[in-house]
Design an enzyme around this catalytic site. Structure first.
Site, short mmCIF file in Angstrom:
data_model
loop_
_atom_site.label_atom_id
_atom_site.label_comp_id
_atom_site.label_asym_id
_atom_site.label_seq_id
_atom_site.Cartn_x
_atom_site.Cartn_y
_atom_site.Cartn_z
N ASN A 187 -10.53 -4.07 -6.04
CA ASN A 187 -9.85 -3.01 -6.80
C ASN A 187 -10.51 -2.70 -8.15
O ASN A 187 -10.22 -1.67 -8.76
CB ASN A 187 -8.36 -3.34 -7.01
CG ASN A 187 -7.51 -3.14 -5.78
OD1 ASN A 187 -6.48 -3.79 -5.59
ND2 ASN A 187 -7.90 -2.22 -4.91
N ASP A 201 0.83 -1.20 0.00
CA ASP A 201 0.00 0.00 0.00
C ASP A 201 0.87 1.26 0.00
O ASP A 201 1.95 1.28 0.60
CB ASP A 201 -0.91 -0.03 1.24
CG ASP A 201 -2.07 0.92 1.11
OD1 ASP A 201 -2.33 1.42 0.00
OD2 ASP A 201 -2.73 1.17 2.13
C1 FPP Z 1 -2.24 -0.14 -3.17
O1 FPP Z 1 -1.74 1.17 -3.16
C2 FPP Z 1 -1.65 -0.85 -4.27
C3 FPP Z 1 -2.34 -1.47 -5.26
C4 FPP Z 1 -3.80 -1.49 -5.34
C5 FPP Z 1 -1.65 -2.12 -6.37
C6 FPP Z 1 -0.40 -2.86 -6.02
C7 FPP Z 1 0.37 -2.97 -7.24
C8 FPP Z 1 1.69 -2.83 -7.36
C9 FPP Z 1 2.61 -2.69 -6.23
C10 FPP Z 1 2.32 -2.78 -8.69
C11 FPP Z 1 2.30 -4.03 -9.39
C12 FPP Z 1 2.98 -5.10 -8.63
C13 FPP Z 1 3.71 -5.99 -9.22
C14 FPP Z 1 4.29 -7.12 -8.46
C15 FPP Z 1 3.97 -5.87 -10.67
P1 FPP Z 1 -2.75 2.37 -3.37
O2 FPP Z 1 -2.92 2.61 -4.83
O3 FPP Z 1 -4.02 2.08 -2.64
O4 FPP Z 1 -1.98 3.56 -2.70
P2 FPP Z 1 -2.61 4.77 -1.88
O5 FPP Z 1 -3.26 4.17 -0.66
O6 FPP Z 1 -1.41 5.59 -1.53
O7 FPP Z 1 -3.56 5.48 -2.78
#
Ligand code: FPP
Length: 225
Positions: A50, A2
């Site tokens: 998501n 996150d």
């Molecule tokens: C949550 O951060 C993250 C995600 C929903 C996506 C996770 C994906 C990756 C780390 C990239 C792809 C991974 C690989 C292994 C290729 P958020 O978007 O909710 O962040 P925020 O809370 O700061 O908005």
């Protein structure tokens, strides 16, 4: 994993830039886990919830995941890592499914580490799909039989769950498998997570007393049993 969106926002960059950096952090973490002798790592890349994000972010994440599988699976194989995608694959676009199939073929038979990449994964979904398999086979539902149908098999239950980005919740990750996991929350945003952060988490974990429902004296003094 996150904190990608906030990492990007701090830099006046689009959220997808944060996810891209998040991919690099995932790569670093796999290498660090191998260095630490960790044999199973599960990364929550896309939850069943998501899909509710704006369409361009969902689309960008799907493309990023497909590219990651394409570019990284060969690299991971060379490192001795087996990439195993877990989740409900039925809703994923064909271009992602193609890369999942290709990555599966590259997985080493005796990996140093199994990396479960959770895509369209939800802990509740995992428990339901396991129960449905047992029901279809007419197998009685027990703790043992259900454990053996989880999507993350053959990985064992989780010892340490790390959540970056400062939120204090599990967000429908591996609900069954984390029943006795130690929970580590850090303010570090995922794109910044590195070898040192992982070492700190492991150091914290090593000082935890895992009692699994017992009392401390039972663990430390066999005579007390
Ligand atoms: C949550 O951060 C993250 C995600 C929903 C996506 C996770 C994906 C990756 C780390 C990239 C792809 C991974 C690989 C292994 C290729 P958020 O978007 O909710 O962040 P925020 O809370 O700061 O908005």
């Amino acid at each position: 994993m996150d904190g990608n969106g906030r990492w990007a926002k701090k830099r006046n960059q689009p959220r997808l830039m944060g996810h891209r950096e998040g991919g690099k952090a995932a790569d670093r973490t796999i290498r660090s886990c191998i260095d630490h002798g960790i044999t199973h790592l599960s990364l929550f890349a896309f939850s069943s919830e998501n899909w509710l994000r704006p369409a361009d972010e969902v689309d960008g994440l799907m493309k990023l995941l497909a590219r990651y599988l394409k570019q990284e699976s060969q690299k991971q194989q060379n490192l001795g890592a087996a990439l195993n995608v877990v989740g409900d694959l039925s809703q994923l676009p064909d271009f992602v499914l193609t890369e999942i199939e290709a990555a599966k073929k590259l997985a080493p038979t005796s990996p140093k580490i199994t990396v479960n990449l959770a895509i369209n994964y939800g802990g509740k979904w995992d428990i339901i799909q396991a129960a449905q398999q047992l029901q279809a086979e007419n197998t009685p539902i027990t703790e043992q039989s259900l454990s053996e149908k989880l999507a993350t098999l053959p990985s064992p239950d989780v010892d340490l769950l790390i959540r970056t980005g400062g939120e204090l919740r599990i967000s429908n990750f591996m609900l069954w498998q984390t029943a006795y996991a130690e929970l580590y929350f850090t303010e570090t945003l995922w794109p910044e997570f590195n070898h040192q952060h992982l070492s700190q988490a492991l150091d914290w974990y090593q000082h935890r007393e895992r009692r699994f429902g017992m009392i401390s004296e039972q663990l430390h003094s066999p005579a007390a049993n």
